[in-house]
Scaffold this active site. Structure first.
Site, PDB file in Angstrom:
ATOM      1  N   GLN A  25      10.695 -22.548 -22.917  1.00  0.00           N
ATOM      2  CA  GLN A  25      10.440 -23.044 -21.572  1.00  0.00           C
ATOM      3  C   GLN A  25      10.472 -24.559 -21.624  1.00  0.00           C
ATOM      4  O   GLN A  25      10.108 -25.179 -22.630  1.00  0.00           O
ATOM      5  CB  GLN A  25       9.096 -22.527 -21.038  1.00  0.00           C
ATOM      6  CG  GLN A  25       9.153 -21.042 -20.668  1.00  0.00           C
ATOM      7  CD  GLN A  25       7.819 -20.527 -20.155  1.00  0.00           C
ATOM      8  OE1 GLN A  25       6.952 -20.191 -20.956  1.00  0.00           O
ATOM      9  NE2 GLN A  25       7.676 -20.448 -18.840  1.00  0.00           N
ATOM     10  N   SER A  26      10.872 -25.175 -20.524  1.00  0.00           N
ATOM     11  CA  SER A  26      11.260 -26.590 -20.572  1.00  0.00           C
ATOM     12  C   SER A  26      10.095 -27.552 -20.723  1.00  0.00           C
ATOM     13  O   SER A  26      10.255 -28.641 -21.260  1.00  0.00           O
ATOM     14  CB  SER A  26      12.047 -26.958 -19.308  1.00  0.00           C
ATOM     15  OG  SER A  26      13.248 -26.215 -19.248  1.00  0.00           O
ATOM     16  N   SER A  27       8.909 -27.208 -20.250  1.00  0.00           N
ATOM     17  CA  SER A  27       7.788 -28.146 -20.293  1.00  0.00           C
ATOM     18  C   SER A  27       6.516 -27.408 -20.674  1.00  0.00           C
ATOM     19  O   SER A  27       6.413 -26.175 -20.540  1.00  0.00           O
ATOM     20  CB  SER A  27       7.613 -28.843 -18.943  1.00  0.00           C
ATOM     21  OG  SER A  27       7.263 -27.897 -17.942  1.00  0.00           O
ATOM     22  N   GLN A  30       5.019 -25.545 -17.804  1.00  0.00           N
ATOM     23  CA  GLN A  30       5.574 -24.207 -17.579  1.00  0.00           C
ATOM     24  C   GLN A  30       5.020 -23.205 -18.592  1.00  0.00           C
ATOM     25  O   GLN A  30       4.761 -22.044 -18.254  1.00  0.00           O
ATOM     26  CB  GLN A  30       7.093 -24.260 -17.679  1.00  0.00           C
ATOM     27  CG  GLN A  30       7.762 -25.045 -16.560  1.00  0.00           C
ATOM     28  CD  GLN A  30       9.267 -25.118 -16.730  1.00  0.00           C
ATOM     29  OE1 GLN A  30       9.796 -24.705 -17.754  1.00  0.00           O
ATOM     30  NE2 GLN A  30       9.953 -25.662 -15.726  1.00  0.00           N
ATOM     31  N   GLY A  66       8.294 -26.020 -24.601  1.00  0.00           N
ATOM     32  CA  GLY A  66       8.022 -27.355 -24.073  1.00  0.00           C
ATOM     33  C   GLY A  66       9.161 -28.328 -24.252  1.00  0.00           C
ATOM     34  O   GLY A  66       8.977 -29.531 -24.017  1.00  0.00           O
TER      35      GLY A  66
END
Length: 684
Positions: A25-27, A30, A66
């Site tokens: 997941q990107s961050s 999230q 992340g």
């Protein structure tokens, strides 16, 4: 259930290798809040089992949580997955969608190429694909392009919102120290008076000195600290204090937020092939947003532009144009403001020593260096500086004296501001000590674990308060801004007597240069064979023209007097150099440097002015050398010397070594064995 076409793509060779499940997941936000997406990704493990892989053959790679999929540079998990595929250890790669694997076409197609070479399958929530199959490869390529375009659209929407707010001046951005947001989101000056005072003192000091380095030196000399804000970490947003640095001064002076202007897009960022990002400053007309007067500031926009102009002039003082920089040490009064009248370039300064005095020479030699020619102009600076200084004294009016009084008052005000800043540091340390005391007294004494820590904090705060108070007391002794009555009377006397200030040996040359910069714009000089013409532009727009003779060079000033040279010429007819030096000393005559003559100096005068030597004068008078005398008498040179000392033959000494030129023998020369009794006589 998977369709038969999908299940038929899985072979025994695939099942013999590992199944890689990639989770990302990107961050971190999230990861923490979008838990359903994480659950769906981990559920792909069941899909791998349904295709025939055993549970222990499935490897979950989730170390990239992340991290954005825009690049594979910082994704350790993706690089591990690519390595396993390239080594042929993976039978299938599973991801919820292709955007989880990569949102960059280069990374995505590299993975497809490796999977096609090693026969590795790719599975997402929609189906199973074999990169060796043309249709599957085409579909995967389209999905990768859509994933990359989706990232572009997301960024474009976010960027569009930012730009829209920025053009209205409503975008919330990190503020420099000294500016904060209030409860309504408006930008205001920092409520901390110490922070505001430090910023105001920096701008005032720069306006007075015109140099970022001088600001740093002024803060260090006064023992002042400068605020800075933590941008990350557990203390993010808090203000701290440290000694002022040069880069901090430049950052403050270049930031238009201190002038009350909202700006956005001052820098252009470019990504290099090595992955690093570089930035460059854009001109103001290319900024995305520039809104003057958007919020309160410490200076006006005109002052901000003037500060940038002074910094640019300081930088140009080291560049090709060598414009006037800040006044520096050295006796050259016109350093940085003198211009060559022939080529129009600014002249540089060279120094040479004359006795114990250092004198300037203004030179224009840049064109000569570049084109192999001699220097354009050389101007002796000592006499020119004296005439310009006298011109400034004669030009001053009572208004200039009033300005000097205002400067004296400003100096006292700046000293008071520095003392207020130091007092604010003491007050802050006292507040922290009192806060630590209240926290310690509020805790339950029985809770020793907490009480012990708070007691240690209280002791640390008290030590910091004592150190700050001691530093403040010491600074007050060293930098007392109050002047005594005697000092005030002396200042008043000097202010009303500018010539006294100008000629006072205690006045630094740098201060004379500052006075000259206030009253002069520039000086253009031209030189002929015997005169120097200086066209002076005063700060008020007036013009003056000075004409002065070219000073004699140092070698000519140190030249021996013509009367002394004539006297040496006469004395050479009858005396050696040592005898001449003794005669000149007895008469009180000295050389061009004022030193008494010695034989070496007399010889130097003879060579320099090409006087006939005593040896040549005696030869011209008919005297002959030793070997010729011995030949004419038919005896040895030693015999001639013995006869000379015995008085049988005559001659004259021509140097201080006792060497002699002899008078030719007459019609009755001495006999060969005459004076045998003198053979044993040794010459004196």
């Amino acid at each position: 259930m998977l369709p038969d076409t999908a299940a038929s793509k899985v072979t025994a060779a695939h099942l013999s290798r590992t199944a890689l499940l990639y989770v990302r997941q990107s961050s971190l936000k999230q990861v923490i809040h979008n838990t359903e997406s994480a659950i769906r990704q981990y559920d792909l493990r069941g899909k791998a089992i349904s295709l025939g892989w055993a549970s222990d053959q499935i490897t979950v790679i989730d170390v990239d949580q992340g991290h954005s999929g825009a690049s594979a540079a910082d994704r350790e998990g993706f690089q591990q997955m690519v390595a396993e595929v390239s080594l042929g250890r993976a039978g299938i790669v599973l991801g919820l969608e292709c955007s989880r694997l990569a949102r960059n076409s280069a990374d995505w197609h590299q993975l497809l190429e490796l999977c096609g070479m090693t026969g590795t399958l790719i599975c997402d929530e929609d189906g199973l694909y074999d990169p060796r199959n043309f249709n599957d490869r085409l579909l995967l390529g389209l999905k990768g392009t859509m994933a990359e375009s989706e990232l572009h659209f997301i960024k474009a929407r976010l960027r569009g919102g930012q730009l829209s707010k920025a053009r209205r001046g409503e975008l919330i951005m990190p503020l420099p120290v000294g500016l904060v947001y209030d409860a309504a989101g408006h930008v205001i000056l920092d409520p901390d008076t110490a922070v505001r005072g430090a910023l105001a003192h920096l701008f005032t000091t720069f306006e007075a000195t015109g140099s970022a380095t001088a600001c740093v030196k002024a803060f260090r000399a006064a023992g002042l600290l400068f605020p800075w804000r933590h941008l990350k970490g557990p203390r993010k947003g808090e203000t701290d204090w440290k000694p002022l640095a040069h880069h901090t001064v430049l950052r403050v002076l270049h930031n238009p937020r201190y002038a009350g202007a909202f700006t956005y897009g001052r820098h252009a960022h470019h990504k290099q092939p090595n992955g690093k990002t570089t930035s460059r400053m854009l001109p103001r007309q290319e900024w995305i947003s520039f809104i003057p007067g958007a919020h309160p500031g410490y200076i006006t926009l005109d002052q901000y532009d003037a500060n940038l102009a002074r910094l640019t002039a300081n930088a140009a003082a080291h560049g090709r144009d060598r414009a006037a920089g800040p006044p520096r040490e050295g006796p050259a009064l016109l350093q940085g403001i003198i211009i060559c009248g022939r080529c129009g370039l600014r002249m540089t300064v060279r120094y040479h020593a004359r006795g114990n005095q250092e004198l300037p020479t203004y030179t224009c030699h840049r064109d000569g260096i570049e084109n192999g020619r001699s220097a354009c102009t050389l101007i002796p600076g000592h006499t020119l500086d004296q005439r310009i200084g006298q011109l400034l004294i004669d030009t001053l009016t009572p208004l200039a004296i009033e300005a000097a009084l205002q400067v004296s008052a400003e100096l006292q005000q700046r000293a008071a501001e520095a003392d207020a800043l130091r007092a604010a540091h003491v007050e802050r340390a006292r507040y922290h000590a009192d806060l630590a005391r209240r926290r310690y007294l509020a805790v339950d004494p029985a809770n020793r674990l907490v009480a012990g820590t708070l007691e240690a904090d209280w002791n640390t705060a008290l030590r910091a308060l004592n150190d700050t108070q001691a530093a403040y007391d010491q600074a007050r002794e060293q930098h007392d801004g109050q002047l005594t009555d005697a000092q005030k009377a002396r200042i008043s006397q000097l202010v009303t007597d500018l010539p006294g200030i100008w000629t006072d040996p205690a006045t630094p040359m740098r201060e004379r240069k500052r006075i000259a910069r206030l009253l002069l714009t520039d000086i253009t000089v031209t030189r002929t064979s015997d005169t120097i013409t200086a066209h002076v532009r005063l700060a008020g727009g007036q013009h003056r023209t000075l004409t002065l003779p070219v000073p004699e060079p140092a070698w000519k000033i140190r030249q021996t007097k013509a009367s002394t040279i004539t006297e040496i010429d006469k004395l050479l007819d009858h005396h050696t150099c040592a005898e001449i030096a003794a005669i000149l000393r007895s008469r009180g005559q000295a050389n061009g440097e004022g030193r008494p003559f010695n034989p070496t100096m007399v010889q130097r005068v003879i060579r320099t002015y090409q006087l006939r030597s005593r040896h040549q004068r005696l030869l011209d008078a008919g005297l002959i050398p030793l070997d010729q005398m011995a030949g004419q008498l038919g005896v040895s040179a030693g015999t001639v010397k013995i006869w000379y000392h015995a008085g049988i033959v005559s001659g004259q000494r021509y140097n201080d070594k006792g060497e002699v030129l002899y008078n030719p023998p007459g019609p009755n020369p001495p006999a060969r064995h005459q004076g045998r009794r003198h053979d044993t006589v040794r010459p004196a």
